[in-house]
Design a protein around this motif. Structure first.
Motif, mmCIF file in Angstrom:
data_model
loop_
_atom_site.group_PDB
_atom_site.id
_atom_site.type_symbol
_atom_site.label_atom_id
_atom_site.label_comp_id
_atom_site.label_asym_id
_atom_site.label_seq_id
_atom_site.Cartn_x
_atom_site.Cartn_y
_atom_site.Cartn_z
ATOM 1 N N GLN A 26 0.786 -1.024 -0.164
ATOM 2 C CA GLN A 26 -0.123 0.125 0.214
ATOM 3 C C GLN A 26 0.753 0.956 0.081
ATOM 4 O O GLN A 26 1.118 2.544 -0.893
ATOM 5 N N MET A 29 2.166 1.874 -3.385
ATOM 6 C CA MET A 29 1.193 2.084 -4.286
ATOM 7 C C MET A 29 1.391 3.881 -4.060
ATOM 8 O O MET A 29 0.662 4.229 -4.799
ATOM 9 N N ALA A 30 1.020 4.248 -2.815
ATOM 10 C CA ALA A 30 0.910 5.274 -2.626
ATOM 11 C C ALA A 30 1.678 6.431 -3.038
ATOM 12 O O ALA A 30 1.714 7.246 -3.866
ATOM 13 N N GLU A 31 3.995 6.529 -2.795
ATOM 14 C CA GLU A 31 4.695 6.408 -3.168
ATOM 15 C C GLU A 31 4.612 6.369 -4.954
ATOM 16 O O GLU A 31 4.640 7.359 -5.009
ATOM 17 N N GLY A 32 4.258 5.893 -6.091
ATOM 18 C CA GLY A 32 4.124 5.078 -6.487
ATOM 19 C C GLY A 32 3.604 6.900 -7.403
ATOM 20 O O GLY A 32 3.702 6.886 -9.008
ATOM 21 N N GLU A 33 2.687 7.376 -7.123
ATOM 22 C CA GLU A 33 1.973 8.424 -7.923
ATOM 23 C C GLU A 33 2.413 9.771 -8.012
ATOM 24 O O GLU A 33 2.320 10.434 -9.139
ATOM 25 N N GLN A 34 3.846 9.084 -7.323
ATOM 26 C CA GLN A 34 5.030 10.413 -7.467
ATOM 27 C C GLN A 34 6.299 9.912 -8.558
ATOM 28 O O GLN A 34 7.290 10.887 -8.608
ATOM 29 N N LYS A 35 5.734 8.788 -9.474
ATOM 30 C CA LYS A 35 6.989 8.456 -9.673
ATOM 31 C C LYS A 35 7.013 7.858 -11.321
ATOM 32 O O LYS A 35 5.720 8.366 -11.253
ATOM 33 N N GLU A 36 7.628 8.353 -12.698
ATOM 34 C CA GLU A 36 7.242 7.586 -13.726
ATOM 35 C C GLU A 36 6.971 6.573 -13.787
ATOM 36 O O GLU A 36 6.385 5.420 -12.287
ATOM 37 N N ASP A 37 5.243 6.501 -14.877
ATOM 38 C CA ASP A 37 4.616 4.861 -14.930
ATOM 39 C C ASP A 37 5.487 4.238 -14.775
ATOM 40 O O ASP A 37 5.282 2.819 -13.851
ATOM 41 N N ALA A 40 7.145 3.208 -10.891
ATOM 42 C CA ALA A 40 5.925 3.186 -10.127
ATOM 43 C C ALA A 40 5.857 1.390 -10.695
ATOM 44 O O ALA A 40 5.071 0.156 -9.332
ATOM 45 N N ASP A 41 5.813 0.918 -11.509
ATOM 46 C CA ASP A 41 5.278 -0.436 -11.698
ATOM 47 C C ASP A 41 5.897 -1.414 -11.292
ATOM 48 O O ASP A 41 5.724 -2.248 -10.633
#
Length: 113
Positions: A26, A29-37, A40-41
């Motif tokens: 979780q 996922m929250a940190e992924g919003e600030q990363k390149e796709d 994040a994937d």
């Protein structure tokens, strides 16, 4: 099914290790919003693989115990579950490799220009 074969009833028991892995996922996922796709994937795939590896370890241990106790039907069921988890891990590896090659493509194009 394994419990039924042993004449026991299965009961739910919270797993602190898995709860920690879910919590970590979780956060990723929250940190992924600030990363390149792609980044994040890849981070999310890593979190999913940690879950798979945890499950693989559990099924391996249970299967080994069933082998020692000579419960062949239970060994068969656990081996099937183990194979499913290992397959899921391999699929995640394939997706990660694809993402890494796609992520490298723009850099390679930039270098040739």
């Amino acid at each position: 099914e394994c419990f039924e074969l042993l004449g026991k009833s299965a009961r739910a028991k919270p797993c602190k290790g898995m709860m920690g892995l879910v919590e970590e996922g979780q956060e990723i996922m929250a940190e992924g919003e600030q990363k390149e796709d792609a980044a994040a994937d890849l981070a999310l795939i890593g979190a999913a693989q940690r879950v798979e590896h945890y499950e693989i370890a559990g099924y391996t241990t249970a299967r080994n115990l069933a082998q020692q106790l000579r419960h062949s039907a239970i060994v068969s069921l656990l081996s099937k579950s183990l194979a499913e988890e290992e397959n899921a891990d391999q699929l995640l590896n394939q997706v990660a490799r694809s993402l890494m090659s796609v992520a490298k493509m723009p850099a390679a194009v930039e270098q040739t220009e």
